[in-house]
Design a protein around this motif. Sequence first.
Motif, PDB file in Angstrom:
ATOM      1  N   LEU A  84       0.833  -1.200   0.000  1.00 60.98           N
ATOM      2  CA  LEU A  84       0.000   0.000   0.000  1.00 60.98           C
ATOM      3  C   LEU A  84       0.871   1.255   0.000  1.00 60.98           C
ATOM      4  O   LEU A  84       0.591   2.220  -0.707  1.00 60.98           O
ATOM      5  N   GLY A  85       1.939   1.222   0.798  1.00 65.05           N
ATOM      6  CA  GLY A  85       2.851   2.365   0.858  1.00 65.05           C
ATOM      7  C   GLY A  85       3.529   2.620  -0.476  1.00 65.05           C
ATOM      8  O   GLY A  85       3.660   3.768  -0.911  1.00 65.05           O
ATOM      9  N   ILE A  86       3.942   1.551  -1.139  1.00 65.38           N
ATOM     10  CA  ILE A  86       4.579   1.671  -2.449  1.00 65.38           C
ATOM     11  C   ILE A  86       3.598   2.272  -3.459  1.00 65.38           C
ATOM     12  O   ILE A  86       3.982   3.066  -4.327  1.00 65.38           O
ATOM     13  N   SER A  87       2.321   1.924  -3.341  1.00 71.07           N
ATOM     14  CA  SER A  87       1.306   2.440  -4.251  1.00 71.07           C
ATOM     15  C   SER A  87       1.010   3.914  -4.001  1.00 71.07           C
ATOM     16  O   SER A  87       0.723   4.669  -4.941  1.00 71.07           O
ATOM     17  N   LEU A  88       1.083   4.339  -2.739  1.00 78.74           N
ATOM     18  CA  LEU A  88       0.733   5.711  -2.396  1.00 78.74           C
ATOM     19  C   LEU A  88       1.754   6.736  -2.886  1.00 78.74           C
ATOM     20  O   LEU A  88       1.395   7.864  -3.231  1.00 78.74           O
ATOM     21  N   SER A 104      -0.273   2.684  12.664  1.00 80.84           N
ATOM     22  CA  SER A 104      -0.446   2.874  11.224  1.00 80.84           C
ATOM     23  C   SER A 104      -1.884   3.281  10.902  1.00 80.84           C
ATOM     24  O   SER A 104      -2.133   3.954   9.894  1.00 80.84           O
ATOM     25  N   ILE A 105      -2.822   2.879  11.760  1.00 82.61           N
ATOM     26  CA  ILE A 105      -4.218   3.263  11.564  1.00 82.61           C
ATOM     27  C   ILE A 105      -4.368   4.773  11.707  1.00 82.61           C
ATOM     28  O   ILE A 105      -5.106   5.419  10.952  1.00 82.61           O
ATOM     29  N   LEU A 106      -3.651   5.348  12.680  1.00 80.14           N
ATOM     30  CA  LEU A 106      -3.713   6.795  12.880  1.00 80.14           C
ATOM     31  C   LEU A 106      -3.135   7.540  11.679  1.00 80.14           C
ATOM     32  O   LEU A 106      -3.693   8.547  11.230  1.00 80.14           O
ATOM     33  N   PHE A 107      -2.030   7.030  11.141  1.00 76.20           N
ATOM     34  CA  PHE A 107      -1.437   7.667   9.968  1.00 76.20           C
ATOM     35  C   PHE A 107      -2.321   7.479   8.736  1.00 76.20           C
ATOM     36  O   PHE A 107      -2.379   8.349   7.870  1.00 76.20           O
ATOM     37  N   ALA A 108      -3.016   6.331   8.680  1.00 74.69           N
ATOM     38  CA  ALA A 108      -3.958   6.115   7.583  1.00 74.69           C
ATOM     39  C   ALA A 108      -5.087   7.143   7.652  1.00 74.69           C
ATOM     40  O   ALA A 108      -5.554   7.642   6.621  1.00 74.69           O
ATOM     41  N   ALA A 109      -5.505   7.472   8.877  1.00 75.85           N
ATOM     42  CA  ALA A 109      -6.550   8.486   9.058  1.00 75.85           C
ATOM     43  C   ALA A 109      -6.057   9.849   8.572  1.00 75.85           C
ATOM     44  O   ALA A 109      -6.821  10.624   7.973  1.00 75.85           O
ATOM     45  N   VAL A 110      -4.775  10.146   8.817  1.00 73.27           N
ATOM     46  CA  VAL A 110      -4.185  11.391   8.309  1.00 73.27           C
ATOM     47  C   VAL A 110      -4.227  11.388   6.779  1.00 73.27           C
ATOM     48  O   VAL A 110      -4.558  12.405   6.149  1.00 73.27           O
ATOM     49  N   GLY A 111      -3.912  10.249   6.196  1.00 72.28           N
ATOM     50  CA  GLY A 111      -3.955  10.130   4.737  1.00 72.28           C
ATOM     51  C   GLY A 111      -5.357  10.329   4.184  1.00 72.28           C
ATOM     52  O   GLY A 111      -5.543  10.999   3.166  1.00 72.28           O
ATOM     53  N   VAL A 112      -6.349   9.753   4.865  1.00 69.53           N
ATOM     54  CA  VAL A 112      -7.745   9.910   4.439  1.00 69.53           C
ATOM     55  C   VAL A 112      -8.151  11.386   4.503  1.00 69.53           C
ATOM     56  O   VAL A 112      -8.805  11.905   3.596  1.00 69.53           O
ATOM     57  N   ALA A 113      -7.742  12.060   5.583  1.00 70.34           N
ATOM     58  CA  ALA A 113      -8.070  13.478   5.735  1.00 70.34           C
ATOM     59  C   ALA A 113      -7.429  14.321   4.626  1.00 70.34           C
ATOM     60  O   ALA A 113      -8.072  15.191   4.034  1.00 70.34           O
ATOM     61  N   LEU A 141      -9.447   9.835  -4.537  1.00 68.37           N
ATOM     62  CA  LEU A 141     -10.366   8.746  -4.190  1.00 68.37           C
ATOM     63  C   LEU A 141      -9.612   7.421  -4.039  1.00 68.37           C
ATOM     64  O   LEU A 141      -9.910   6.626  -3.137  1.00 68.37           O
ATOM     65  N   ILE A 142      -8.641   7.194  -4.922  1.00 64.59           N
ATOM     66  CA  ILE A 142      -7.834   5.973  -4.820  1.00 64.59           C
ATOM     67  C   ILE A 142      -7.026   5.984  -3.515  1.00 64.59           C
ATOM     68  O   ILE A 142      -6.924   4.963  -2.820  1.00 64.59           O
ATOM     69  N   GLN A 143      -6.456   7.132  -3.172  1.00 62.51           N
ATOM     70  CA  GLN A 143      -5.686   7.238  -1.930  1.00 62.51           C
ATOM     71  C   GLN A 143      -6.567   6.985  -0.712  1.00 62.51           C
ATOM     72  O   GLN A 143      -6.148   6.310   0.235  1.00 62.51           O
ATOM     73  N   ILE A 144      -7.775   7.522  -0.729  1.00 64.94           N
ATOM     74  CA  ILE A 144      -8.707   7.275   0.371  1.00 64.94           C
ATOM     75  C   ILE A 144      -8.988   5.785   0.503  1.00 64.94           C
ATOM     76  O   ILE A 144      -8.991   5.230   1.607  1.00 64.94           O
ATOM     77  N   ALA A 145      -9.200   5.127  -0.640  1.00 69.89           N
ATOM     78  CA  ALA A 145      -9.487   3.691  -0.621  1.00 69.89           C
ATOM     79  C   ALA A 145      -8.301   2.900  -0.062  1.00 69.89           C
ATOM     80  O   ALA A 145      -8.482   1.989   0.768  1.00 69.89           O
ATOM     81  N   LEU A 146      -7.078   3.250  -0.486  1.00 70.95           N
ATOM     82  CA  LEU A 146      -5.891   2.529  -0.009  1.00 70.95           C
ATOM     83  C   LEU A 146      -5.680   2.724   1.495  1.00 70.95           C
ATOM     84  O   LEU A 146      -5.345   1.780   2.211  1.00 70.95           O
ATOM     85  N   CYS A 147      -5.884   3.956   1.958  1.00 72.25           N
ATOM     86  CA  CYS A 147      -5.728   4.217   3.397  1.00 72.25           C
ATOM     87  C   CYS A 147      -6.815   3.511   4.195  1.00 72.25           C
ATOM     88  O   CYS A 147      -6.564   3.021   5.302  1.00 72.25           O
ATOM     89  N   ALA A 148      -8.026   3.450   3.640  1.00 71.85           N
ATOM     90  CA  ALA A 148      -9.116   2.746   4.316  1.00 71.85           C
ATOM     91  C   ALA A 148      -8.810   1.255   4.412  1.00 71.85           C
ATOM     92  O   ALA A 148      -9.107   0.607   5.434  1.00 71.85           O
TER      93      ALA A 148
END
Length: 201
Positions: A10-14, A91-100, A171-178
């Motif tokens: 996921l990180g490589i994709s982002l 990593s969940i917290l950082f994923a939330a930052v990414g979603v935001a 939208l793709i980034q939101i999906a990957l972070c989710a």
Amino acid sequence: MCSGGFAKCLGISLIPLAIVCVLCNILLFFPGGTSVETEHITVQVWYCGGILGSGLLMIFPALVFLGLKNNDCCGCCGNESCGRRFAMLSSILFAAVGVAGAGYSVIVSAVSINHGPQCVININGTEKEWGYPFLNGDYLSNTDIWTTCLEPIDAVSWHLSLFSVLLVMGLIQIALCAVQVVNGLLACLCGDCCGGGDGAV
């Protein structure tokens, strides 16, 4: 695949998505590929959704996800996998930052697509001035009125194309972070998934 290895993917994709978003936002400062006065740049471009939201803010979760595969926390409370579980939880917290961040970029892009670009228009057939002729969003379904924008040339297609890319990338980034939120929760709750008892996530 282990949850840590999946997070690394996921990180490589982002990272390339973030780079594309930054480049798109930079290009939007040059409507139609030309240089204009700063006050003539569409206002939503200055919100920097692609640079800040889907760009810089997305680097943090991407780097965290990349580091989860080789996480070597020593554990805590006598539990060897405790440190790794905490890493997945963080990593969940950082994923939330990414979603935001990506959400911010998506909102800015959607609003800008609806409002259309700032460009030179005719007022009464003789006078010209900069303005926003498509604030009601009609230009999206009627390409014939794109000629309302006299300058910069191709300003409408430039604006629509780049903001559409930002919207889709966000939208793709939101999906990957989710997905990482779910992955991190499963790793925290279910523990190891690789077998072998080495505690790797």
